[in-house]
Structure formats: C-alpha cells, structure tokens
Design a protein around this motif. Sequence first.
Motif, PDB file in Angstrom:
ATOM      1  N   ILE A 287       0.834  -1.210   0.000  1.00 46.92           N
ATOM      2  CA  ILE A 287       0.000   0.000   0.000  1.00 46.92           C
ATOM      3  C   ILE A 287       0.866   1.256   0.000  1.00 46.92           C
ATOM      4  O   ILE A 287       0.605   2.217  -0.746  1.00 46.92           O
ATOM      5  CB  ILE A 287      -0.954  -0.011   1.211  1.00 46.92           C
ATOM      6  N   ALA A 288       1.913   1.262   0.829  1.00 40.08           N
ATOM      7  CA  ALA A 288       2.805   2.432   0.881  1.00 40.08           C
ATOM      8  C   ALA A 288       3.428   2.693  -0.482  1.00 40.08           C
ATOM      9  O   ALA A 288       3.521   3.847  -0.931  1.00 40.08           O
ATOM     10  CB  ALA A 288       3.888   2.207   1.932  1.00 40.08           C
ATOM     11  N   SER A 289       3.843   1.641  -1.170  1.00 36.72           N
ATOM     12  CA  SER A 289       4.475   1.797  -2.486  1.00 36.72           C
ATOM     13  C   SER A 289       3.472   2.269  -3.534  1.00 36.72           C
ATOM     14  O   SER A 289       3.803   3.091  -4.398  1.00 36.72           O
ATOM     15  CB  SER A 289       5.092   0.464  -2.918  1.00 36.72           C
ATOM     16  N   MET A 290       2.248   1.766  -3.473  1.00 36.47           N
ATOM     17  CA  MET A 290       1.221   2.194  -4.429  1.00 36.47           C
ATOM     18  C   MET A 290       0.906   3.675  -4.269  1.00 36.47           C
ATOM     19  O   MET A 290       0.751   4.405  -5.256  1.00 36.47           O
ATOM     20  CB  MET A 290      -0.049   1.359  -4.238  1.00 36.47           C
ATOM     21  N   MET A 390       0.526   2.957  -9.901  1.00 36.24           N
ATOM     22  CA  MET A 390       0.184   2.298  -8.637  1.00 36.24           C
ATOM     23  C   MET A 390       0.267   0.778  -8.770  1.00 36.24           C
ATOM     24  O   MET A 390       0.656   0.084  -7.815  1.00 36.24           O
ATOM     25  CB  MET A 390      -1.217   2.719  -8.190  1.00 36.24           C
ATOM     26  N   ILE A 391      -0.076   0.250  -9.947  1.00 34.37           N
ATOM     27  CA  ILE A 391      -0.008  -1.205 -10.154  1.00 34.37           C
ATOM     28  C   ILE A 391       1.439  -1.681 -10.048  1.00 34.37           C
ATOM     29  O   ILE A 391       1.767  -2.605  -9.303  1.00 34.37           O
ATOM     30  CB  ILE A 391      -0.607  -1.584 -11.524  1.00 34.37           C
ATOM     31  N   GLY A 392       2.318  -1.013 -10.808  1.00 33.14           N
ATOM     32  CA  GLY A 392       3.729  -1.389 -10.755  1.00 33.14           C
ATOM     33  C   GLY A 392       4.343  -1.113  -9.397  1.00 33.14           C
ATOM     34  O   GLY A 392       5.179  -1.888  -8.912  1.00 33.14           O
ATOM     35  N   GLY A 393       3.911  -0.015  -8.760  1.00 35.08           N
ATOM     36  CA  GLY A 393       4.418   0.304  -7.429  1.00 35.08           C
ATOM     37  C   GLY A 393       4.074  -0.782  -6.416  1.00 35.08           C
ATOM     38  O   GLY A 393       4.887  -1.110  -5.545  1.00 35.08           O
ATOM     39  N   GLY A 394       2.884  -1.342  -6.542  1.00 42.43           N
ATOM     40  CA  GLY A 394       2.481  -2.427  -5.647  1.00 42.43           C
ATOM     41  C   GLY A 394       3.355  -3.655  -5.820  1.00 42.43           C
ATOM     42  O   GLY A 394       3.708  -4.336  -4.842  1.00 42.43           O
ATOM     43  N   ILE A 395       3.735  -3.949  -7.070  1.00 38.97           N
ATOM     44  CA  ILE A 395       4.618  -5.096  -7.335  1.00 38.97           C
ATOM     45  C   ILE A 395       5.991  -4.869  -6.710  1.00 38.97           C
ATOM     46  O   ILE A 395       6.556  -5.752  -6.056  1.00 38.97           O
ATOM     47  CB  ILE A 395       4.740  -5.334  -8.852  1.00 38.97           C
ATOM     48  N   VAL A 396       6.525  -3.663  -6.900  1.00 38.40           N
ATOM     49  CA  VAL A 396       7.833  -3.325  -6.320  1.00 38.40           C
ATOM     50  C   VAL A 396       7.773  -3.414  -4.797  1.00 38.40           C
ATOM     51  O   VAL A 396       8.685  -3.928  -4.145  1.00 38.40           O
ATOM     52  CB  VAL A 396       8.269  -1.913  -6.768  1.00 38.40           C
ATOM     53  N   GLY A 397       6.678  -2.906  -4.214  1.00 40.02           N
ATOM     54  CA  GLY A 397       6.529  -2.940  -2.768  1.00 40.02           C
ATOM     55  C   GLY A 397       6.380  -4.346  -2.223  1.00 40.02           C
ATOM     56  O   GLY A 397       6.876  -4.656  -1.134  1.00 40.02           O
ATOM     57  N   TYR A 398       5.738  -5.217  -2.963  1.00 41.88           N
ATOM     58  CA  TYR A 398       5.546  -6.601  -2.510  1.00 41.88           C
ATOM     59  C   TYR A 398       6.892  -7.315  -2.349  1.00 41.88           C
ATOM     60  O   TYR A 398       7.111  -8.059  -1.392  1.00 41.88           O
ATOM     61  CB  TYR A 398       4.666  -7.352  -3.504  1.00 41.88           C
ATOM     62  N   TYR A 399       7.802  -7.073  -3.292  1.00 44.80           N
ATOM     63  CA  TYR A 399       9.120  -7.711  -3.225  1.00 44.80           C
ATOM     64  C   TYR A 399      10.122  -6.872  -2.429  1.00 44.80           C
ATOM     65  O   TYR A 399      11.260  -7.301  -2.252  1.00 44.80           O
ATOM     66  CB  TYR A 399       9.658  -7.949  -4.637  1.00 44.80           C
ATOM     67  N   GLN A 400       9.692  -5.669  -1.969  1.00 42.60           N
ATOM     68  CA  GLN A 400      10.545  -4.779  -1.169  1.00 42.60           C
ATOM     69  C   GLN A 400      11.899  -4.560  -1.847  1.00 42.60           C
ATOM     70  O   GLN A 400      12.969  -4.729  -1.259  1.00 42.60           O
ATOM     71  CB  GLN A 400      10.717  -5.317   0.249  1.00 42.60           C
ATOM     72  N   SER A 401      11.830  -4.163  -3.106  1.00 38.58           N
ATOM     73  CA  SER A 401      13.037  -3.931  -3.898  1.00 38.58           C
ATOM     74  C   SER A 401      13.820  -2.735  -3.367  1.00 38.58           C
ATOM     75  O   SER A 401      13.240  -1.808  -2.779  1.00 38.58           O
ATOM     76  CB  SER A 401      12.666  -3.697  -5.364  1.00 38.58           C
TER      77      SER A 401
END
Length: 633
Positions: A287-290, A390-401
Amino acid sequence: MKNKELAESIINKVGGKDNITSLVHCATRLRFVLKDDSKADAESLKKQKGVITVVKSGGQFQVVIGNHVADVFSDIMQLTNLNENNTTNAAPDKKMGFFSKLIDLVSSIFIPALVVLVAGGILKGIISLLQVKNIVYEGSPTYNFLFAIADAPFYYLPIILGFSAVKKFGGNPYVGMALGGALVHPNIVGMLGGAFEAQSSLFGISIKLIPYASSVFPIIIASWFYSVLERNFSKIMHDSFKKFIAPLLGIIITVPLTFAVIGPVVAFLSNIVAAGIIYVYQLNSVIASMILAGLWQVMVVFGIHWGLVPFAMNNINVYQEDFMVPILFPAVFAQVGAVLAIMLRSKDLQMQGLASSSVLSGIFGVTEPAIYGINLPLKRPFVIGCISAMIGGGIVGYYQSVIYSFSFISIFSFLQLIPPTGIDDKFYAVVFGSLISFGVATVVTYLFGIPKDKRSMLGLDTDKDVEQERASNAQPTEKIIRVSSPMTGKVIPLTQVNDPTFAGELMGKGSAIIPTIGQVLAPEDGEVVSLFRTKHAIGFVTDTGAEILIHIGIDTVKLDGQHFEAHIESGSKVKKGDLLVSFDIDAIKQAGFEVTTPIIITNTDDYKDVKTIFMQNDIQAGNELLTLNKSED
C-alpha cells in the motif's frame, strides 16, 4: 542565439533582473525565488516559444523549458550577473511559509550536486553488471580504479554538499568544502579504524567519533551554523581583515563543535528518521508503495518531490540501500507509456513530433515535457499514468526492492538495482513492475485516454469523421442548464487561479470568484453531498444533475477550519439561496491566504460545453454564472 533570446525574454517576464532573489535549475526547469511574484507575467511566459509551462510552488516561480535548461540558465546568469553579485546566496523571502522555505532549501542544495551523483550511481550499476558477468572482480586493479571513480561523489558527499549548502546560506562556499573535507579527512577515518564508532577526545573532552563519509544531514546543519557565525563576525570586524578572519574564526568554532555535538546528534536523529520511514514502509509495503508511485508525478508537477531526496540519500548512507527510489520506476515509465499512446494515436504531425521527443526524454528520466506538453493538457493520460504507476508500485513494494546508490530514474538506473551478489527477484520486480505500468498506461490511454473535446488536438476530428458521425447518428438536440453564482464578488477565468490543479482544469471546467461578502449560498436547488472537515470546500449536486465543487480560497485547508462556519451538513437538501458556509475574508487574508474561490463543474465530461457568463465582471449571489450545454438524442 535562440537560448540567449529565450533567456532575455524570461528575465523580462519574471519582472527583470532586479526582481530575482535567487535562481537554480534542475533537469528541466528554472527555479526562481522572486522578490515580488506579482511582477512576473506567468500567462505570457506560458505562451512563450521554448517554455513548456510555469508552476508556482514551494515558494518558487518555476519555468519549465525542457532538456536545454542548463544552457538557458547559463545565459540568464551571464545576462543578470547573478553569479558576480552573489545574488544567488540571498535568503528566501520571509513571507514564504516553512514548507516553501524547506523545498527551496533542499532543491538549492541538492540540484547542483545531482549531475555528478547520478553519473557515479550509474557507473556503480555498470560495475555490478560487470561483476555479475565475471568481467571484473572485487579487489582487482580494474575494479579498484572504476570503484574509485564511481564512489568518489558519494564518499566525499560532505565536501560537495558543504559547498552548495554554505553558498545557499549566504557564506563563503569554499569554506563549506573545507568543513566537509574535515569530516572525511584521513586522520579522522584513521581514528575510526574501520569501526562504526569510536571514542576519542577533543581538547581533552571525550567525544563519540562516527564515520561521515556519504553523510547528508550533519554537513548541512554545520554549514548553516558556520554561515551564521561568518555573517555575525563580518558585521563586527573591520573591512580590512574580516574577509579572512571571519571564515577563520567560523571554521575553528564550527568544526570542533560538529565533531563534538552537531555530528553525533544529527546522525542520531537521521538514523531515527530512517528507521521510522522503514517502519512505516514495512507496516504494509504494498500500500505504501502504491501511494508513493501514484502521487510521485503529482509531486513533480508542484515541484515538491525534492523533499524526498535527502531521505532517500540518507537511507543509502545508513543502510547502504534505499527502498524509495525503486518505487518511482513505474511512476516514470507509466507517463512515458501514456505519451507513447498519444504518439501512436495522433494524426497531427506537430503533436507526433512533440510526443516522440517526450517519449525519448522520458526514457532518460525527464518526464516534464511529456507531462506539461501532452499528458496534463489532455488530462486523462496523466491520470491514467498515475493509476497505472500504482499497479507497478504495488509489485515493487511486494518484493521490497531496493537500490544500492542514489539516482533519478532513467533507462540506465536499472543497473543500480543489481546487487554485487548477482541479479535477484527484487531486481526483476522493478523491471516487471515498470513494464506492467508502461504497458497498462499505453493500452488504456490509446483506447480511452483522449476526451472528445480534445480530439482536434490530435488531428482526429477530420471532415470524414464528422460526415460519418452525421450519417450514423440522428441530429442531437441541446439542453442548456444554468448554474447561478453561490457568492457575491468579481468573476475571473479559472485559468487565472493561482493553483495549477484548478487553473489547468484538471478537476473540471468552471469559473472563479474573488468574493466581497463572506458567504456561500446554494447556487440552485439540490443536495450538499460533501462538506470538508475544514469547511473550506463544499461538494454540491443540483437537481438538474450538475456536480459542483466550491473551494473557498487557495490552500485554505491549512487553516484547519479557522475563520469558517458551516450552516449545513453533508446530506442536507437545500433550496437556491440557502446559506451554506460563512467565512471571514479579512482574517483569511491576514493569515496569508487568497480568498479566490474556484467553482468547478466536476462532471464536465457529461456536457458538450461549460461557459462562463459575464467574465471579468462583478456578480451578485443568485445571478447566472455558468451555462452547461448538454446534448440529447
């Protein structure tokens, strides 16, 4: 010569060189601090050939001109003699709010250093790639040479920031370099012996010694303290020796104090801030990344994205990695995807040329031409780009890149995501997330991103299109809906409102009123669908279906409800002329805020046209203000 002519025009239209307090530039925009903003002709500048747009934000008058900004900046500096007169060291206008001063401070200190930092970061990414491919090995002579080149801007960051910080604070910038040099001197590094901290003594006083290489905040605070000392010493010393003695006394006091107090305290606080940011991020990284990815380009529009730069750099200094920058990859490439769709869809040669150059700039990390030249004027592509991010941001946040050296986003920045141990899932998450945001923005913009009233900008409303539409559709009839003024005052065009969101009609078309009576009345029979907690904004729907936002003043949300009184609540059914909100005009002005009130038709897309009656005239509450033209079959 073209750059020089543009520079001369910009100087004249910002009120002349005597109206310029300071000037810096970033990748695409000139950032002026002016003595009197009212002397600047923003509307004329927006129409100037070579200028993309003008943004007033963070206490700065920002002129967006594109990739050749450095050349124009150089010409302006020469034409105004700002560098010779030291005018760029002047402090910001005291009328600027705290947040505006902070943004001006951060951008002025970090912008000059970004070129070398980004170059060093990209080279670090290349080194990581060479390691993964077993071309170079850590500890080898080739590795040592390349790493020294890449790491030097970061290791000696206190020297670089010392120069720009003292220059900004109004002191001798070369003393700022000496301050930073003292923090990373081999004697200091040697006393640490490779440890994270060590006990030492200064004039017999025990101090905790910490590493300052790559640090951000200690040198900025030390530079400010030194600049205060230099100015005060210069005031009380004779002209014949103050030029040398004032810096001498200032540095003798500042350096020991930095080692003993400023450095350890600021480092402790910066570690707490870094840990706090990490903690909030880890509560829900997706959520934070999105949220950050979706809002990043909005922050760029207002020029307030610089507030995040020190924290990203501090994360790298404290943890040797940062999670914030990877989240921005989808935000950048989503806007590139949106403008690529416009390029593919457009039949207008000029628009195709602008879009293609904007795609190229965006790939290399400069999104302002795409945003201001195409996506914002068309509105939908910009919004689609933010949502796709926001879609791509959620993916990045999920893997904590994470990224391992500071950078602004470009095609080369992907290299900085590669860890020395080799490519991993975190790297692929950023690549995949960026591609998803890019692809979604491209497809959705191509299919749905062009409003009907903007089709002519892309050369899509040809005679053939019109004939086919007439042949396949019955002649529509038009219904005129009239909306009355909710207040008494002077009517002005929405484009003259001192807020890019309203002036750019991002929320819809409408008008604005400078009120002379502090009352908002119901413009028509209808319902109050929302009343903000701060009572400065009202959402209203008329019985005829017009959705209206009445926003009392600019930035008045910061008053937190002071000087406003609500006479209705959300859900209230009202008649035309009923009192909705009253407010104290004089008190709001004395608090430093404008009372200009945008009146927006938020469902503008439902109407063929929205027009203002009696533009630039005084109006009484209840008089007709807007006509909404709605087509009906």
